[in-house]
Write an enzyme that holds these catalytic residues in place. Structure first.
Site, PDB file in Angstrom:
ATOM      1  N   GLU A  75       6.773   0.244  -4.484  1.00  0.00           N
ATOM      2  CA  GLU A  75       5.926   0.623  -3.354  1.00  0.00           C
ATOM      3  C   GLU A  75       6.249  -0.233  -2.142  1.00  0.00           C
ATOM      4  O   GLU A  75       5.963  -1.433  -2.112  1.00  0.00           O
ATOM      5  CB  GLU A  75       4.441   0.463  -3.688  1.00  0.00           C
ATOM      6  CG  GLU A  75       3.544   0.866  -2.517  1.00  0.00           C
ATOM      7  CD  GLU A  75       2.076   0.616  -2.766  1.00  0.00           C
ATOM      8  OE1 GLU A  75       1.289   0.699  -1.808  1.00  0.00           O
ATOM      9  OE2 GLU A  75       1.703   0.319  -3.921  1.00  0.00           O
ATOM     10  N   LYS A 207      -7.372  -1.114 -22.529  1.00  0.00           N
ATOM     11  CA  LYS A 207      -6.598  -0.107 -21.778  1.00  0.00           C
ATOM     12  C   LYS A 207      -7.412   1.119 -21.399  1.00  0.00           C
ATOM     13  O   LYS A 207      -6.851   2.221 -21.267  1.00  0.00           O
ATOM     14  CB  LYS A 207      -5.342   0.301 -22.566  1.00  0.00           C
ATOM     15  CG  LYS A 207      -4.432  -0.875 -22.881  1.00  0.00           C
ATOM     16  CD  LYS A 207      -3.219  -0.478 -23.699  1.00  0.00           C
ATOM     17  CE  LYS A 207      -2.386  -1.705 -24.043  1.00  0.00           C
ATOM     18  NZ  LYS A 207      -1.231  -1.403 -24.880  1.00  0.00           N
ATOM     19  N   ASP A 283       1.861  -6.512 -20.713  1.00  0.00           N
ATOM     20  CA  ASP A 283       1.634  -5.108 -21.065  1.00  0.00           C
ATOM     21  C   ASP A 283       1.058  -4.424 -19.833  1.00  0.00           C
ATOM     22  O   ASP A 283      -0.112  -4.620 -19.483  1.00  0.00           O
ATOM     23  CB  ASP A 283       0.654  -5.019 -22.232  1.00  0.00           C
ATOM     24  CG  ASP A 283       0.528  -3.601 -22.775  1.00  0.00           C
ATOM     25  OD1 ASP A 283       0.763  -2.644 -22.011  1.00  0.00           O
ATOM     26  OD2 ASP A 283       0.172  -3.448 -23.959  1.00  0.00           O
ATOM     27  N   HIS A 382       2.977   1.530   6.556  1.00  0.00           N
ATOM     28  CA  HIS A 382       3.623   2.268   5.468  1.00  0.00           C
ATOM     29  C   HIS A 382       4.747   3.150   5.986  1.00  0.00           C
ATOM     30  O   HIS A 382       5.727   3.389   5.278  1.00  0.00           O
ATOM     31  CB  HIS A 382       2.583   3.089   4.701  1.00  0.00           C
ATOM     32  CG  HIS A 382       1.919   2.309   3.601  1.00  0.00           C
ATOM     33  ND1 HIS A 382       2.468   2.171   2.354  1.00  0.00           N
ATOM     34  CD2 HIS A 382       0.765   1.588   3.578  1.00  0.00           C
ATOM     35  CE1 HIS A 382       1.684   1.417   1.604  1.00  0.00           C
ATOM     36  NE2 HIS A 382       0.651   1.045   2.327  1.00  0.00           N
TER      37      HIS A 382
END
Length: 404
Positions: A75, A207, A283, A382
Site C-alpha cells: 500500500e 482470528k 501470523d 494517495h
C-alpha cells in the site's frame, strides 16, 4: 528429492500443466531459498515464495530508545505516513509505553449430561482447590506456560473454559493448547461424565472479532502515549491541535460507535499491525484481534495548543520465537529491532518489547493519518504515493474545472 528446491521445481512443473495459463508461475520466484526452515513448520505444497516490498519507518523514539521499524506492505503512502508520525513524535520528545497484561488464551468447549452438572463443574473450576489442580496439570507441560486464570462461560450443558497463560517469548498457541489438553484430561478424572467437544470452542478468541478480547485482553495488552507540541502539529503534520482532536472525536469515537465497532476505535491500526507482522514473521491473520485499539487525543500544555495522543491495544498476539520468526528474512527484521529470538535474561521480554514497538508505531500511523484527514490531504497523498502521475494530473484538472 536430492534437494528441496528440486522438489519445489517438480511441483511447479506438475501444477503448470493444470493451469489455464501455463506460464503464470514464471514471475513467482522459487530459487535460492532456504526451504529447510519452511518444511514441516511454515507451509505445505510449496511452489515458491512471495517477495513483498519492505520499507522502514523511523527513527521511532520510544522509552528513550530509537527503533527503525520494518514494514512489509504493497500500500503506497503507508510507510511514508507512518514515518511522518514517527518524526512528529520524536520532535515532541518521544513516546512512552507500558505492558498492562501478558497472557495468551485458549477456550475449549466441554459438555456435561445436564446443565446442572455443568454448573457444578463451573463452581469447582472457580474454587481455589479446582484452580490449583488445573494449574498443576497445565504447568507440567512446559517450562514457560504458567496458568494465570480461568474464565468460565456456560450455555445450557455446554461449558466454555478460557485458559489464560504466560508463554515466554513465543506467541504461544501451540504451547497453551498442549497445556489445555493436559488440564482437560485432569478435569475428566474429576468429572468422568465430561465430554470434550473441541479444544477450541471460539471462547479464546483467535482470528475473529470478539468482545472478550477487547474487554479481557489476549496476548500483550499495551498502552502508549506522547505529547506533540503545537509547533510540530503545524509544521510537520500541517494541521492544528483543535482540528485533529475534533476529527478524532467524531471519526474514531462517535463514528465507530455509530458503526457498532468492536475494538475499532481507531483510524487504521490494522494497517501498521499487518505490515509489521508480515515483516517480522508473525501470523498475519492474527491482525484481527491484534488491531484492537482505541486512539484518544486531547489538547494539552500551558496554552492548550499541544496535542496529547494515546493508543491502548488490549490484544496484541505476538512472539519472537517459533513459526515465521525462524525464517531468515523475518529474523533480519526482528534483529533490526533488537528482539530476535528468546530473551536470555528475562524470558518473554523480547516479545513484550515487540508489542510495545507495534503499539507505538500504530500511534505514529494514527497521528499522521488523522492529521491528513484534518488538513484534507488524504486523497492527494494517495494519488502521489499510490497512483500514477497521470491520475494525479487528472485529479488536479478536475479540481481546476470545478473551481472554475
Amino acid at each position: 528429492m536430492e534437494t528441496q528446491e528440486r522438489g519445489v521445481s517438480i511441483r511447479r512443473q506438475m501444477l503448470s500443466k493444470k493451469l489455464p495459463e501455463p506460464s503464470s508461475l514464471q514471475y513467482l520466484p522459487y530459487r535460492n531459498y532456504n526451504y529447510s526452515l519452511v518444511m514441516g513448520a511454515c507451509c505445505e505444497n510449496v511452489i515458491g515464495y512471495m517477495p513483498i516490498p519492505v520499507g522502514v519507518a523511523g527513527p521511532l523514539f520510544l522509552d528513550n530508545k530509537e527503533f527503525h521499524v520494518p514494514m512489509a506492505t504493497t500500500e503506497g503512502c503507508l510507510v511514508a505516513s507512518t514515518n511522518r508520525g514517527c518524526r512528529a513524535i520524536c520532535l515532541g520528545g518521544g513516546a512512552s509505553s507500558r505492558i498492562l497484561a501478558d497472557g495468551m488464551t485458549r477456550g475449549p468447549v466441554v459438555r456435561l449430561p445436564t446443565a446442572c452438572q455443568a454448573a457444578e463443574v463451573k463452581v469447582w473450576l472457580e474454587s481455589p482447590e479446582g484452580f490449583k489442580i488445573m494449574r498443576e496439570a497445565f504447568d507440567s507441560t512446559s517450562r514457560f506456560a504458567r496458568l494465570q486464570k480461568l474464565i468460565i462461560g456456560l450455555a445450557g450443558r455446554n461449558l466454555y473454559i478460557r485458559f489464560q497463560s504466560g508463554t515466554g517469548d513465543a506467541m504461544g498457541m501451540n504451547m497453551i493448547s498442549k497445556g489445555t489438553e493436559k488440564a482437560l484430561a485432569r478435569l475428566n478424572e474429576e468429572f468422568p461424565d465430561l465430554q470434550v467437544i473441541a479444544i477450541s470452542g471460539n471462547y479464546c478468541t483467535d482470528k475473529k472479532p470478539a468482545a472478550i478480547n477487547w474487554i479481557e485482553g489476549r496476548g500483550k495488552s499495551v498502552v502508549c502515549e506522547a505529547v506533540v507540541p503545537a509547533k510540530v502539529v503545524r509544521e510537520v503534520l500541517k494541521t492544528t491541535t483543535e482540528d485533529i482532536v475534533e476529527v478524532n472525536i467524531n471519526k474514531n469515537l462517535v463514528g465507530s460507535a455509530m458503526a457498532g465497532s468492536i475494538g475499532g476505535y481507531n483510524a487504521h491500526a490494522a494497517n501498521i499491525v499487518t505490515a509489521i507482522y508480515i515483516a517480522c514473521g508473525q501470523d498475519a491473520a492474527q491482525n484481527v484481534s491484534s488491531s484492537n485499539c482505541i486512539t484518544l487525543m486531547e489538547r494539552t500544555g500551558f496554552t492548550n495548543d499541544d496535542l496529547y495522543i494515546s493508543c491502548t491495544m488490549p490484544s496484541i498476539e505476538i512472539g519472537t520465537v517459533g513459526g515465521g520468526t525462524n525464517l531468515l528474512p523475518q529474523q533480519a527484521c526482528l534483529q533490526m529491532l533488537g528482539v530476535q529470538g528468546a530473551s536470555q535474561d528475562n524470558p518473554g521480554e523480547n516479545a513484550r518489547q515487540l508489542a510495545k514497538i507495534v503499539c507505538a508505531t500504530v500511534m505514529a500511523g494514527e497521528l499522521s493519518l488523522m492529521a491528513a484527514l484534518a488538513a484534507g490531504h488524504l486523497v492527494k497523498s494517495h494519488m502521489i504515493h499510490n497512483r500514477s502521475k497521470i491520475n494525479l494530473q487528472d485529479l488536479q484538472g478536475t479540481c481546476t474545472k470545478k473551481a472554475a
